[in-house]
Motif scaffolding. Structure first.
Motif, PDB file in Angstrom:
ATOM      1  N   ILE A 426      -2.000  13.810  -1.664  1.00 49.85           N
ATOM      2  CA  ILE A 426      -3.405  13.449  -1.433  1.00 49.85           C
ATOM      3  C   ILE A 426      -3.613  11.952  -1.659  1.00 49.85           C
ATOM      4  O   ILE A 426      -4.299  11.275  -0.879  1.00 49.85           O
ATOM      5  CB  ILE A 426      -4.321  14.273  -2.357  1.00 49.85           C
ATOM      6  N   CYS A 427      -3.022  11.409  -2.724  1.00 52.55           N
ATOM      7  CA  CYS A 427      -3.156   9.979  -3.003  1.00 52.55           C
ATOM      8  C   CYS A 427      -2.547   9.123  -1.888  1.00 52.55           C
ATOM      9  O   CYS A 427      -3.105   8.082  -1.513  1.00 52.55           O
ATOM     10  CB  CYS A 427      -2.492   9.632  -4.333  1.00 52.55           C
ATOM     11  N   ALA A 428      -1.422   9.557  -1.334  1.00 56.46           N
ATOM     12  CA  ALA A 428      -0.797   8.823  -0.237  1.00 56.46           C
ATOM     13  C   ALA A 428      -1.709   8.781   0.984  1.00 56.46           C
ATOM     14  O   ALA A 428      -1.822   7.742   1.665  1.00 56.46           O
ATOM     15  CB  ALA A 428       0.540   9.466   0.123  1.00 56.46           C
ATOM     16  N   VAL A 429      -2.387   9.883   1.249  1.00 60.41           N
ATOM     17  CA  VAL A 429      -3.325   9.935   2.381  1.00 60.41           C
ATOM     18  C   VAL A 429      -4.497   8.980   2.140  1.00 60.41           C
ATOM     19  O   VAL A 429      -4.930   8.253   3.056  1.00 60.41           O
ATOM     20  CB  VAL A 429      -3.817  11.373   2.589  1.00 60.41           C
ATOM     21  N   LEU A 430      -5.033   8.960   0.926  1.00 60.55           N
ATOM     22  CA  LEU A 430      -6.146   8.058   0.607  1.00 60.55           C
ATOM     23  C   LEU A 430      -5.736   6.597   0.773  1.00 60.55           C
ATOM     24  O   LEU A 430      -6.503   5.783   1.311  1.00 60.55           O
ATOM     25  CB  LEU A 430      -6.607   8.301  -0.831  1.00 60.55           C
ATOM     26  N   LEU A 431      -4.540   6.257   0.347  1.00 61.36           N
ATOM     27  CA  LEU A 431      -4.060   4.880   0.472  1.00 61.36           C
ATOM     28  C   LEU A 431      -3.891   4.473   1.927  1.00 61.36           C
ATOM     29  O   LEU A 431      -4.267   3.360   2.332  1.00 61.36           O
ATOM     30  CB  LEU A 431      -2.743   4.732  -0.288  1.00 61.36           C
ATOM     31  N   ALA A 432      -3.320   5.368   2.722  1.00 54.92           N
ATOM     32  CA  ALA A 432      -3.161   5.068   4.150  1.00 54.92           C
ATOM     33  C   ALA A 432      -4.525   4.883   4.818  1.00 54.92           C
ATOM     34  O   ALA A 432      -4.705   3.995   5.662  1.00 54.92           O
ATOM     35  CB  ALA A 432      -2.379   6.194   4.822  1.00 54.92           C
ATOM     36  N   ALA A 433      -5.494   5.712   4.439  1.00 56.57           N
ATOM     37  CA  ALA A 433      -6.840   5.579   4.996  1.00 56.57           C
ATOM     38  C   ALA A 433      -7.451   4.230   4.622  1.00 56.57           C
ATOM     39  O   ALA A 433      -8.169   3.617   5.430  1.00 56.57           O
ATOM     40  CB  ALA A 433      -7.725   6.728   4.494  1.00 56.57           C
ATOM     41  N   GLY A 434      -7.169   3.740   3.406  1.00 50.71           N
ATOM     42  CA  GLY A 434      -7.651   2.419   3.025  1.00 50.71           C
ATOM     43  C   GLY A 434      -7.089   1.327   3.907  1.00 50.71           C
ATOM     44  O   GLY A 434      -7.798   0.383   4.287  1.00 50.71           O
ATOM     45  N   GLY A 435      -5.822   1.433   4.272  1.00 52.23           N
ATOM     46  CA  GLY A 435      -5.232   0.460   5.181  1.00 52.23           C
ATOM     47  C   GLY A 435      -5.856   0.491   6.561  1.00 52.23           C
ATOM     48  O   GLY A 435      -6.092  -0.560   7.185  1.00 52.23           O
ATOM     49  N   VAL A 436      -6.163   1.676   7.055  1.00 51.51           N
ATOM     50  CA  VAL A 436      -6.801   1.814   8.369  1.00 51.51           C
ATOM     51  C   VAL A 436      -8.190   1.175   8.362  1.00 51.51           C
ATOM     52  O   VAL A 436      -8.576   0.465   9.306  1.00 51.51           O
ATOM     53  CB  VAL A 436      -6.898   3.308   8.756  1.00 51.51           C
ATOM     54  N   ILE A 437      -8.947   1.396   7.284  1.00 55.39           N
ATOM     55  CA  ILE A 437     -10.278   0.793   7.179  1.00 55.39           C
ATOM     56  C   ILE A 437     -10.186  -0.725   7.208  1.00 55.39           C
ATOM     57  O   ILE A 437     -10.984  -1.407   7.873  1.00 55.39           O
ATOM     58  CB  ILE A 437     -10.970   1.285   5.894  1.00 55.39           C
ATOM     59  N   SER A 438      -9.224  -1.292   6.499  1.00 53.31           N
ATOM     60  CA  SER A 438      -9.065  -2.749   6.494  1.00 53.31           C
ATOM     61  C   SER A 438      -8.723  -3.280   7.879  1.00 53.31           C
ATOM     62  O   SER A 438      -9.242  -4.317   8.310  1.00 53.31           O
ATOM     63  CB  SER A 438      -7.964  -3.154   5.498  1.00 53.31           C
ATOM     64  N   TRP A 439      -7.856  -2.594   8.591  1.00 49.94           N
ATOM     65  CA  TRP A 439      -7.433  -3.058   9.910  1.00 49.94           C
ATOM     66  C   TRP A 439      -8.610  -3.151  10.880  1.00 49.94           C
ATOM     67  O   TRP A 439      -8.766  -4.148  11.595  1.00 49.94           O
ATOM     68  CB  TRP A 439      -6.354  -2.148  10.474  1.00 49.94           C
ATOM     69  N   PHE A 440      -9.448  -2.138  10.875  1.00 47.84           N
ATOM     70  CA  PHE A 440     -10.580  -2.134  11.801  1.00 47.84           C
ATOM     71  C   PHE A 440     -11.791  -2.878  11.240  1.00 47.84           C
ATOM     72  O   PHE A 440     -12.535  -3.518  11.984  1.00 47.84           O
ATOM     73  CB  PHE A 440     -10.969  -0.699  12.163  1.00 47.84           C
ATOM     74  N   GLY A 441     -11.984  -2.838   9.916  1.00 46.98           N
ATOM     75  CA  GLY A 441     -13.153  -3.480   9.326  1.00 46.98           C
ATOM     76  C   GLY A 441     -13.047  -4.984   9.234  1.00 46.98           C
ATOM     77  O   GLY A 441     -14.064  -5.683   9.219  1.00 46.98           O
ATOM     78  N   LEU A 442     -11.837  -5.519   9.166  1.00 44.58           N
ATOM     79  CA  LEU A 442     -11.645  -6.955   9.039  1.00 44.58           C
ATOM     80  C   LEU A 442     -11.164  -7.598  10.330  1.00 44.58           C
ATOM     81  O   LEU A 442     -10.640  -8.718  10.320  1.00 44.58           O
ATOM     82  CB  LEU A 442     -10.637  -7.255   7.918  1.00 44.58           C
ATOM     83  N   ARG A 443     -11.339  -6.910  11.440  1.00 42.25           N
ATOM     84  CA  ARG A 443     -10.893  -7.488  12.718  1.00 42.25           C
ATOM     85  C   ARG A 443     -11.739  -8.714  13.056  1.00 42.25           C
ATOM     86  O   ARG A 443     -12.911  -8.806  12.679  1.00 42.25           O
ATOM     87  CB  ARG A 443     -10.994  -6.457  13.848  1.00 42.25           C
ATOM     88  N   THR A 453     -17.339 -14.428  10.163  1.00 42.16           N
ATOM     89  CA  THR A 453     -16.047 -13.883  10.571  1.00 42.16           C
ATOM     90  C   THR A 453     -15.091 -13.838   9.395  1.00 42.16           C
ATOM     91  O   THR A 453     -15.285 -14.511   8.391  1.00 42.16           O
ATOM     92  CB  THR A 453     -15.404 -14.768  11.674  1.00 42.16           C
ATOM     93  N   PRO A 454     -14.015 -13.058   9.513  1.00 46.09           N
ATOM     94  CA  PRO A 454     -13.005 -13.096   8.477  1.00 46.09           C
ATOM     95  C   PRO A 454     -12.426 -14.495   8.256  1.00 46.09           C
ATOM     96  O   PRO A 454     -12.026 -14.844   7.160  1.00 46.09           O
ATOM     97  CB  PRO A 454     -11.937 -12.119   8.983  1.00 46.09           C
ATOM     98  N   GLU A 455     -12.389 -15.294   9.334  1.00 48.90           N
ATOM     99  CA  GLU A 455     -11.881 -16.651   9.157  1.00 48.90           C
ATOM    100  C   GLU A 455     -12.798 -17.465   8.259  1.00 48.90           C
ATOM    101  O   GLU A 455     -12.359 -18.324   7.488  1.00 48.90           O
ATOM    102  CB  GLU A 455     -11.760 -17.341  10.525  1.00 48.90           C
ATOM    103  N   THR A 456     -14.129 -17.223   8.360  1.00 47.04           N
ATOM    104  CA  THR A 456     -15.072 -17.913   7.484  1.00 47.04           C
ATOM    105  C   THR A 456     -14.812 -17.533   6.043  1.00 47.04           C
ATOM    106  O   THR A 456     -14.881 -18.341   5.125  1.00 47.04           O
ATOM    107  CB  THR A 456     -16.524 -17.541   7.871  1.00 47.04           C
ATOM    108  N   VAL A 457     -14.502 -16.251   5.815  1.00 50.97           N
ATOM    109  CA  VAL A 457     -14.174 -15.791   4.475  1.00 50.97           C
ATOM    110  C   VAL A 457     -12.988 -16.571   3.918  1.00 50.97           C
ATOM    111  O   VAL A 457     -12.991 -16.999   2.768  1.00 50.97           O
ATOM    112  CB  VAL A 457     -13.862 -14.277   4.498  1.00 50.97           C
TER     113      VAL A 457
END
Length: 460
Positions: A426-443, A453-457
């Motif tokens: 279950i923890c492995a699934v939660l961690l992978a989901a966190g990576g997916v959120i970062s990929w799409f949320g920080l595009r 933009t993320p570049e401004t950050v």
């Protein structure tokens, strides 16, 4: 100043993980059940998670150094009470009080860094703070194990007293005072109360799910849901809410906090389950089980600042995506830990987990703070800390019952191993989901909010 705030927040974070390795000794000494041991952890995390938002806002209003020092003093007194506890109820109550002190000091530390350093110097300062904070969380089990084996579990709390005295002296001498001079309106006491009620009711329901009646659980979930809805409605209708909703208009800020919830929830659960598993099933001593987290300590010391520099060059998206994925892969590598497992059965998975954590911690902290205006530094830090502690709180409260553990299963190798393996997946699934959120949320692209933009950050 950096030493004062880093040491102070490190002590608070350390106490969130140092207790893990001592739980078996605490349970045997005080005659505690598994739900009571969950509350020894959860009571601390509950007040820390529910009040850290309040503390961030109080620091912005009344002085960040002042609130920080009050928190350190409060934490010191509560630590002494924990060391003197004579039964599970007393220890749980003292841990709840200790969490209040941790909540008061945690956001102030990061806010003091953000408002005291020139913009070009903030990244390395935050990287140092993030690295030491991660080390504190990771080294906790080792320190706790050493103390338990050499002395008694009571010293894991008593040792905080002299450390807090040192922090108070350093902070009073070196930390400059700062506050949000534009603050208006009354403090949102109602919103603060709703946060406490929501987290308290949901934590109680998750922790007692295996033993409480259906009626009591239903009431708890209804109260938690009602308080959550009321809080969300309130922050949109009152002129000066505890959490200004416009902060979440930034996709970067929202995505970073969503990733924090999942990653830190899994992080807290992984450390808890691995440390208990190697003691109960593999027969390790408390000190040896505490060394399980040593790769995390080494990785954060060696790579936190480098990860911050990498994020500054290429942006936070890749580190905050790859980091959780590596953590998930390392967690899966430890699923097979069981009877007779030695260091070679734990070390590879923990090393991969540690490298992933080192890759994401500094970029995450810098991204959250850079996504909002400087005047909200304390509040932004409080929100992210609240999200992180809430993730750990809910994971520690929910996972044991979810994987079928209750009562004294923490002393039964067969029963605990079955639950341990389910929990790690279950923890492995939660961690992978966190990576997916970062990929799409920080595009790249327009993200709204106070930064574009993320570049401004990265530039900030």
């Amino acid at each position: 100043m950096l030493a004062a705030v880093t040491l102070g927040s490190g002590i608070a974070i350390l106490d969130g993980s140092i207790v893990n390795v001592a739980l078996r000794a605490v349970g045997e000494d005080l005659g505690a059940s598994l739900p009571q041991l969950q509350w020894v952890l959860g009571g601390y995390l509950l007040t820390l998670a529910s009040l850290v938002l309040v503390a961030g806002a109080l620091g912005d209003r009344h002085g960040r150094r002042r609130v920080y020092l009050v928190g350190v003093t409060w934490f010191m007194v509560a630590s002494a009470l924990c060391a003197l506890a004579q039964d599970p109820a007393q220890l749980i109550a003292a841990r709840v009080v200790q969490g209040v002190g941790a909540a008061l000091l945690t956001p102030g530390a990061l806010a003091l860094i953000e408002t005291s350093y020139a913009p070009e110097d903030r990244a390395p300062a935050i990287g140092t703070w993030a690295g030491v904070s991660g080390i504190a969380a990771a080294v906790g089990p080792f320190v706790g194990g050493l103390i338990v084996d050499v002395t008694t579990w009571r010293w894991i709390f008593a040792i905080n007293v002299p450390l807090c005295v040192l922090v108070i002296v350093l902070a009073r001498w070196s930390a400059p005072e700062s506050r949000d001079e534009e603050t208006q309106g009354r403090f949102d006491l109602v919103g603060s109360t709703l946060v406490v009620v929501s987290l308290g009711a949901s934590t109680w329901a998750l922790t007692t799910a295996a033993d409480a009646s259906a009626g009591a659980l239903t009431v708890a979930w209804v109260v938690a849901a009602a308080a959550t809805v009321a809080f969300l409605v309130r922050i949109r209708r009152v002129p000066h809410p505890l959490v200004p909703p416009h902060l979440f208009g930034s996709r970067v800020f929202s995505a970073a906090n969503a990733m924090t919830l999942l990653v830190y929830g899994a992080f807290g659960a992984v450390l808890l389950f691995v440390v208990i598993q190697v003691q109960v099933t593999s027969g390790w001593s408390a000190t040896a089980s505490g060394l399980v987290s040593l790769p995390i300590t080494v990785a954060l010391m060696m790579f936190s600042s480098r990860a911050g520099a990498l994020s500054a060059r290429i942006g936070p998206r890749v580190p905050m995506t790859v980091g959780p994925m590596l953590c998930g892969a390392g967690t899966l590598g430890m699923v097979g830990v069981g009877e007779g497992t030695g260091w070679l059965g734990v070390l590879p998975g923990m090393v991969v987990f540690a490298l992933g954590l080192a890759l994401l911690v500094s970029p995450l902290t810098a991204t959250v703070l850079a996504a909002v205006a400087d005047r909200y530094a304390g509040l932004a830090s409080g929100i992210n800390n609240a999200v992180a502690r809430t993730g750990s709180l809910l994971a520690v409260a929910a996972l044991p019952a979810l994987v079928g553990l209750s009562g004294t299963d923490y002393t039964d190798p067969v029963a605990f191993t079955e639950g341990y393996r389910r929990a790690m997946v279950i923890c492995a699934v939660l961690l992978a989901a966190g990576g997916v959120i970062s990929w799409f949320g920080l595009r790249p692209g327009p993200v709204g909010g106070s930064r574009d933009t993320p570049e401004t950050v990265v530039d900030r």
